[in-house]
Design a protein around this motif. Structure first.
Motif: not given
Length: 463
Positions: A132-138, A161-168
């Protein structure tokens, strides 16, 4: 009679209603004002009605159900009202409603703006769904708003918050001149993901970039210092707090208490605690938990007694977690029973599984393994492996083989292949010198392919 919005008296009446609204601070006031709007025909005044919906969206006094009932009567809500409804549902963590109203907003012909996307991104973070986070980002990219500083910072926070520091980190690095909020967000994201050392390194980079920290920065850095036991850096942050006269900020004072307590400097923690003019529930909890964690069990209960007597802040579930932990480690069985009983009867705090875990630990330490087993059987929720394992450990210490076998059967249902369960049961038999059973358990462990984990390690910071 519906007033004419183009009439001379309209704006004066609208301003009068707004002045009344400024004096309204309770749900009853808002309901009376809404009734007056209906009587005077101002239900379609978006400006006035919007104030009521905003109150519902940001205040604990009114519910979103009341906001929905008002929103339904508005013939042509504008983007601000749609955003307010989305914001309100997001605050209530009703993610489904957030995106339902967003879809309705688009169907209504309204265009999403930076506020809309920020509210959606926050709700995506709350959902815990990376998809959902990536869809909202798109969606933010589609609307050309992913570069907006407010949206970008919210995206960084979401991925943290979604534990994806690479993209952050990628989003942060793309910012040409990140402001203080961006730095705070990326540092906080690292702390949320347990990357405390990296958070401190980012803090150093922020200072090198000439960005002056604010109170929010200091709170996050103190949290990282507490996790790492970085006492000297924590003291340096404390000096900055004193220089900026920020000690009156309760959140900063709480963070300092937590940092000193985690580092074992209870005198310094207590000094800050005593100097605080106003304390909230977090303040009391931090002090109680800090004292309990370092073996000052009676002092922890004394602080709790003062908290109850002063009535500045009500105790919550975390308060009782600290109190029960103190009773458990201090061997104060009767007090533990009393506080566990008072939790529900006097303070309307429903025990969670962690509270039951504290009680089981307390009873097992005292050798009351049968009572602990009966307590587990009476739990309103399903018992987890941690509590069963605590009980199994109690059986080993006190040599209760029959109960150990029962508990082991429960553990097999919850978590069948954990090596420590085999070891605890084998050690229980060994304490009674029943070597045949010890051998049987070990053979069973080998047959099931269960192996002990690799040894752990410790870290000691030397100044």
């Amino acid at each position: 009679m519906i007033p004419n919005p183009h009439g001379r008296s309209y704006s004066k009446k609208e301003q009068a209603l707004l002045s009344v609204f400024k004096k309204s601070c309770t749900k009853r006031d808002i309901e009376q004002l809404h009734a007056h709007l209906v009587q005077t025909g101002f239900t379609q005044s978006l400006f006035v009605v919007g104030k009521i919906i905003v109150f519902c969206a940001v205040s604990d006094e009114c519910s979103m159900d009341y906001a929905v009932s008002i929103f339904k009567t508005i013939e042509n809500p504008d983007g601000f009202l749609w955003n307010t409804m989305i914001r309100g549902f997001g605050r209530m963590n009703q993610v489904h409603q957030v995106f339902s109203y967003y879809k309705r907003m688009l169907d209504h012909g309204e265009i999403a703006d930076n506020f809309t996307l920020s509210f959606l991104i926050k709700s995506s973070a709350q959902s815990g769904s990376i998809l959902l986070g990536k869809q909202t980002h798109c969606n933010a990219v589609k609307h050309g708003l992913d570069g907006h500083v407010f949206v970008r910072n919210t995206l960084i926070h979401m991925y943290g918050m979604l534990n994806n520091l690479r993209i952050a980190c990628q989003l942060f690095d793309e910012m040409p001149n990140p402001n203080l909020v961006a730095w705070n967000t990326i540092i906080d994201s690292h702390v949320c993901c347990g990357k405390h050392q990296e958070a401190l390194e980012l803090f150093s980079q922020m200072l090198d970039a000439g960005i002056k920290p604010d109170d929010a920065t200091l709170v996050v850095i103190l949290s990282a210092c507490a996790a790492l036991g970085a006492l000297e850096l924590g003291r340096w942050v404390h000096s900055i707090v004193d220089q900026n006269c920020s000690m009156n900020d309760v959140s900063i004072a709480n963070s300092l208490i937590h940092m000193y307590a985690r580092c074992g400097e209870l005198e310094e923690a207590h000094e800050i605690f005593n100097r605080m003019k106003s304390k909230n529930t977090v303040t009391w909890n931090t002090m109680i938990l800090g004292l309990a964690a370092h073996g000052h069990f009676r002092e922890a209960l004394d602080v709790f007694s003062i908290m109850i007597n002063e009535k500045d802040a009500p105790p919550n579930d975390i308060t009782f977690l600290g109190v029960l932990s103190a009773c458990s480690h201090g061997g104060m069985i009767e007090k533990g029973r009393q506080y566990f009983d008072k939790m529900t009867k006097e303070y309307q705090t429903k025990p969670a599984i962690k509270h039951y875990g504290c009680m089981v630990d307390m009873l097992c330490r005292a050798g009351l393994v049968i009572e602990a087993y009966l307590l587990v059987q009476s739990m309103p929720m399903k018992c987890n492996a941690i509590i069963w394992r605590t009980l199994l450990g109690g059986c080993r210490i006190h040599g209760n083989v029959k109960l150990a076998e029962k508990v082991r059967m429960h553990l097999l249902e919850v978590e069948p292949d954990h090596s420590s369960d085999y070891v605890l049961l084998a050690n229980t038999y060994a304490s009674l010198e029943d070597w045949n059973q010890v051998s049987r358990v070990r053979r069973s462990m080998t047959a099931n392919g269960v192996q002990k984990p690799s040894p752990g390690n410790s870290f000691i910071g030397v100044p």
